[in-house]
Write an enzyme that holds these catalytic residues in place. Structure first.
Site, PDB file in Angstrom:
ATOM      1  CG  HIS A  56      -1.823  -1.070   1.436  1.00 45.20           C
ATOM      2  ND1 HIS A  56      -1.687  -2.021   2.417  1.00 45.20           N
ATOM      3  CD2 HIS A  56      -2.942  -1.388   0.759  1.00 45.20           C
ATOM      4  CE1 HIS A  56      -2.682  -2.881   2.343  1.00 45.20           C
ATOM      5  NE2 HIS A  56      -3.461  -2.533   1.349  1.00 45.20           N
TER       6      HIS A  56
ATOM      7  CD  GLN B 199     -13.962  -5.298  -1.094  1.00 50.14           C
ATOM      8  OE1 GLN B 199     -14.203  -4.105  -1.232  1.00 50.14           O
ATOM      9  NE2 GLN B 199     -12.791  -5.828  -1.423  1.00 50.14           N
TER      10      GLN B 199
ATOM     11  CB  ILE C 218       5.600  -4.552  -2.473  1.00 51.80           C
ATOM     12  CG1 ILE C 218       5.405  -3.232  -3.227  1.00 51.80           C
ATOM     13  CG2 ILE C 218       6.830  -4.496  -1.563  1.00 51.80           C
ATOM     14  CD1 ILE C 218       6.576  -2.770  -4.071  1.00 51.80           C
TER      15      ILE C 218
ATOM     16  NE  ARG D 227      -8.541 -11.890   2.892  1.00 50.18           N
ATOM     17  CZ  ARG D 227      -8.940 -10.957   2.019  1.00 50.18           C
ATOM     18  NH1 ARG D 227      -8.071 -10.419   1.204  1.00 50.18           N
ATOM     19  NH2 ARG D 227     -10.202 -10.567   1.977  1.00 50.18           N
TER      20      ARG D 227
ATOM     21  CG  MET E  50       4.667  -7.393   1.164  1.00 45.33           C
ATOM     22  SD  MET E  50       5.257  -5.879   1.908  1.00 45.33           S
ATOM     23  CE  MET E  50       6.983  -6.277   2.021  1.00 45.33           C
TER      24      MET E  50
HETATM   25  O1  PAF Z   1      -8.089  -3.898  -2.784  1.00 48.59           O
HETATM   26  C1  PAF Z   1      -8.721  -3.472  -1.802  1.00 48.59           C
HETATM   27  O2  PAF Z   1      -8.188  -3.219  -0.724  1.00 48.59           O
HETATM   28  C2  PAF Z   1     -10.223  -3.273  -1.948  1.00 48.59           C
HETATM   29  O3  PAF Z   1     -10.794  -4.250  -2.751  1.00 48.59           O
HETATM   30  C3  PAF Z   1     -10.624  -1.862  -2.413  1.00 48.59           C
HETATM   31  C4  PAF Z   1     -10.132  -1.575  -3.821  1.00 48.59           C
HETATM   32  C5  PAF Z   1     -10.071  -0.828  -1.459  1.00 48.59           C
HETATM   33  C6  PAF Z   1     -12.155  -1.739  -2.422  1.00 48.59           C
HETATM   34  O4  PAF Z   1     -12.678  -1.982  -1.155  1.00 48.59           O
END
Ligand code: PAF
Length: 280
Positions: free
Chosen positions: A37, A61, A179, A190, A187
């Site tokens: 990230h 999701q 990464i 989870r 990475m």
């Molecule tokens: O990849 C993620 O972390 C999620 O699927 C996202 C794109 C932030 C949508 O919730």
């Protein structure tokens, strides 16, 4: 870094900044931030005047309630990492800011892409991803959207979402490389769920992808996929799929000149991991 929880003040703030000529980059996340990230944040900081990160664990999701309930939450550490990386704004909405009372889920015509791989094994997952990203993009006005290659199919789905909603005319999607840990494990938030033994075994996915890449020029895709499955099973993984597909469309490649990607999802213990590697 400014933290916004309600949506409206954030949108107003961004409109003002953008009208004054600033270029904004957006990194949507579900938190539990790692170097993957942070590499997206750094890229946005480099390419934009303003970087916005969102942290929202999107309930729509998750097709598995245990996965949702146990999703790691590390807000204090996330804020430290974002500040150190130069992020300007964190959007940290409560659920009601994203899914307002009376919210009606739209259906996105994603086509075959949502019926295979993650779509097949996580029914409804990509509709949920599209719902949240569409809503986040209503709130966060940006000209670049940063996503990680680790979720390759998600990138292709979001590219389709941008086309379906016409946002692709004003918003550029930037896919940044995966990464990896030193031993090759991609990475992922989870990964913290892996116990010591599983963590050691987990490099098998990277090794399986690397074997596919090595053999790509000379061995048939079917033989490569079969060998990868056998290898993963020998390392204690239950593979959901091993695929070799067109990197552009995620369909069966027409010929070997097309760029292709190998994609794997497999579970070790109770942790399901995904990874991919571009082959040519
Ligand atoms: O990849 C993620 O972390 C999620 O699927 C996202 C794109 C932030 C949508 O919730």
């Amino acid at each position: 870094m400014i933290v916004f929880k309600p949506a409206r003040p954030l949108s107003m703030h961004l409109t003002k900044e953008i009208n004054s000529g600033k270029k904004a980059g957006f990194v949507p996340t579900m938190g539990a931030l790692h170097e993957g990230h942070i590499s997206l944040i750094r890229a946005s900081v480099q390419l934009n005047d303003l970087t916005i990160c969102s942290i929202f664990i999107n309930p729509t999701q998750f097709n598995n309630n245990d996965d949702f309930q146990n999703y790691p939450v590390t807000i204090a550490q996330d804020i430290e990492k974002l500040e150190a990386a130069g992020c300007d704004i964190l959007f940290l909405p409560p659920v009601q800011e994203i899914y307002r009372d009376g919210f009606k889920a739209k259906h996105y015509e994603l086509g075959l892409i949502e019926q295979k791989m993650e779509g097949e094994h996580r029914p409804g997952h990509f509709q949920g991803v599209c719902q949240v990203v569409d809503r986040l993009l209503d709130i966060v006005h940006a000209s670049q959207l940063f996503l990680g290659q680790k979720d390759f199919q998600q990138c292709i789905v979001i590219r389709k979402l941008l086309e379906l909603t016409g946002r692709n005319e004003t918003l550029e999607m930037v896919m940044m490389p995966t990464i990896r840990e030193n031993d090759g494990l991609a990475m992922s938030s989870r990964n913290v769920r892996l116990n010591e033994k599983e963590r050691v075994l987990s490099t098998a996915i990277f090794h399986a992808l690397s074997h596919i890449k090595q053999g790509f020029a000379t061995i048939s895709p079917e033989a490569l996929k079969q060998a990868a499955k056998i290898y993963l099973e020998s390392k204690g993984f239950a593979p959901d799929y091993v695929e070799i597909l067109s990197a552009k469309t995620l369909e069966t490649p027409g010929n070997n000149n097309e760029q292709q990607v190998a994609l794997i999802a497999a579970t070790v213990g109770t942790t399901r991991l995904i990874d991919n590697m571009v082959l040519n």
